[in-house]
Design an enzyme around this catalytic site. Structure first.
Site, PDB file in Angstrom:
ATOM      1  CG  HIS A  52      -1.788  -0.814   1.294  1.00  0.00           C
ATOM      2  ND1 HIS A  52      -1.610  -1.914   2.072  1.00  0.00           N
ATOM      3  CD2 HIS A  52      -2.931  -1.795   1.247  1.00  0.00           C
ATOM      4  CE1 HIS A  52      -2.692  -3.437   2.205  1.00  0.00           C
ATOM      5  NE2 HIS A  52      -3.532  -2.441   1.304  1.00  0.00           N
TER       6      HIS A  52
ATOM      7  CG  ASP B 200      -7.731  -2.312   3.876  1.00  0.00           C
ATOM      8  OD1 ASP B 200      -7.021  -2.845   3.151  1.00  0.00           O
ATOM      9  OD2 ASP B 200      -7.089  -2.429   5.145  1.00  0.00           O
TER      10      ASP B 200
END
Length: 441
Positions: free
Chosen positions: A334, A367
């Protein structure tokens, strides 16, 4: 409970920076000999004894009082029941997230294509979905309904005929949110088994568990080790390492926001990695203060503390250009570009699983509900890997149709190359198709 942080501080100007960074990033998913042997024994037992082995291992490892494999099968009706057992707010959130994930992945679908050459030869590619995919989902308290959506929906969008889910239920503990997510995502069959035995069942099949073509989804070291061993018998998505976040910030974002973004990955487990890179030394100090201030307020403070102290870092760089260079060196799972104009820096980002643009785009949105997949390459594998997607559940076959004239023309080329490799049968096979009038050419 007392928690405190001593997060590492690195400076890219340090002559030893590269060595320190390599040490910080080092992580290997290595099974010790005992784990490896245990997994091999489990796989062998499942291959030899099928359902009986699954029942035995589920009794032993999960403490479930299962008399037969029938006790480990959940039908569609049970998944639909889960929808009624969660709160309306939870159901709405799952459905909204599912809609967004589905809409995003619809754009990834690849279609078959062909083109015709002047002599009538047709070349192309046939895109076909897998027949059956297996989805491993962690069970019990460490349950992630979001992972069900992220793994099952791309498979369904790809056109996979059957998605089979395995999920352990330790001590009979069933997570209704996971089952509700499976219902919404269109999972076809659910077996309440886990661990290496579940992976083996999906890979080789048993009397009740169908053999799949690919296994996706996260799991513990036993699951990861089993996936390594069955790869080749079936496809797998990846062997994932601990979760990672790298934040590149120009120093203008609220330091509390950045601290919490770092925590969002650190709270996964002690091996997770959270790193901040900025050219502003004073800002790094403010984030460090925010980390100390906010850590005691976190439910998973002890896990965050170990993660931040063990594998976290605040890295000072010369300027934003060097920050991007460090980001590409790390190739994070990420990457947050928490800067004024993220679009300006995007072309220079070469290695990242997912890129979160701007100060308001927290990794947590990705997410759960932004739409792109949260199954991402870790441990620097973003250098050569991509997020899970529809393309992982499709395979491609080449199409070759030669016209009479096309076969004759290509036969000359194939003959020369085949004879150059001393493969006479190849050459003569191609030469048989050369038209009489072309043989002297």
């Amino acid at each position: 409970m007392t928690v405190s942080t001593a997060i590492a501080r690195l400076n890219a100007a340090d002559p030893d920076f590269a060595r320190h960074l390599d040490h910080l990033l080092s992580w290997e998913s290595v099974s010790d000999d005992a784990v490896n042997q245990r997994v091999l024994d489990i796989i062998k037992a499942v291959r030899e004894r099928g359902d009986a082995a699954l029942v035995e291992f589920t009794q032993r490892f999960d403490g479930v009082d299962a008399k037969s494999i029938d006790d480990l099968i959940l039908g569609r009706a049970r998944l639909e029941l889960a929808l009624t057992r969660i709160t309306p707010t939870q159901r709405e959130a799952l459905e909204k997230a599912a809609d967004r994930v589905r809409m995003y992945h619809e754009r990834q679908k690849q279609d078959s294509w062909q083109y015709t050459e002047a002599d009538g030869t047709v070349l192309g590619q046939k895109v076909t979905p897998l027949d059956r995919a297996g989805l491993y989902v962690p069970g019990g308290k460490a349950s992630y309904p979001s992972s069900v959506l992220m793994n099952a929906i791309p498979a369904k969008v790809a056109g996979v005929t059957e998605v089979v889910m395995v999920v352990p239920t330790p001590r009979g503990e069933i997570n209704e949110l996971v089952l509700a997510a499976a219902c919404i995502a269109g999972v076809d069959r659910v077996f309440t088994v886990g661990g290496a035995q579940a992976v083996a069942a999906l890979a080789y099949g048993t009397e009740s568990v169908p053999q799949v073509d690919k296994i996706v989804g996260p799991g513990n070291i036993y699951v990861a080790t089993a996936k390594r061993h069955v790869f080749g018998q079936v496809g797998i998505d990846m062997i994932a390492g601990p979760s990672e976040i790298l934040v590149v910030c120009d120093g203008q974002t609220d330091p509390d926001w950045i601290a919490m973004d770092l925590f969002s990955q650190a709270e996964h487990d002690e091996d997770a990695q959270a790193i901040l890179v900025s050219p502003d030394a004073a800002f790094l100090d403010r984030v460090a203060a925010s980390i100390d201030k906010l850590l005691p307020t976190m439910e998973r403070a002890e896990i965050i503390e170990k993660s931040v102290n063990g594998r976290g870092a605040l890295i000072q760089v010369r300027d934003m250009q060097q920050a991007i260079e460090v980001a590409n060196r790390i190739a994070p799972e990420h990457l947050e570009l928490s800067v004024a104009d993220p679009q300006a820096w995007l072309p220079q980002i070469r290695h990242a699983g997912a890129i979160f643009m701007g100060r308001h785009t927290s990794e947590a949105l990705g997410d759960y509900c932004a739409g792109p997949n949260h199954v991402l390459p870790t441990s620097g594998t973003a250098r050569f890997s991509s997020p899970l997607g529809v393309y992982d559940f499709q395979k491609r076959s080449s199409i070759i149709f030669c016209s009479e004239q096309g076969a004759s023309e290509l036969g000359h080329t194939a003959s020369v190359l085949a004879r150059g490799e001393s493969l006479t049968a190849h050459a003569r096979s191609a030469e048989y198709r050369i038209l009489t009038q072309d043989k002297g050419n």
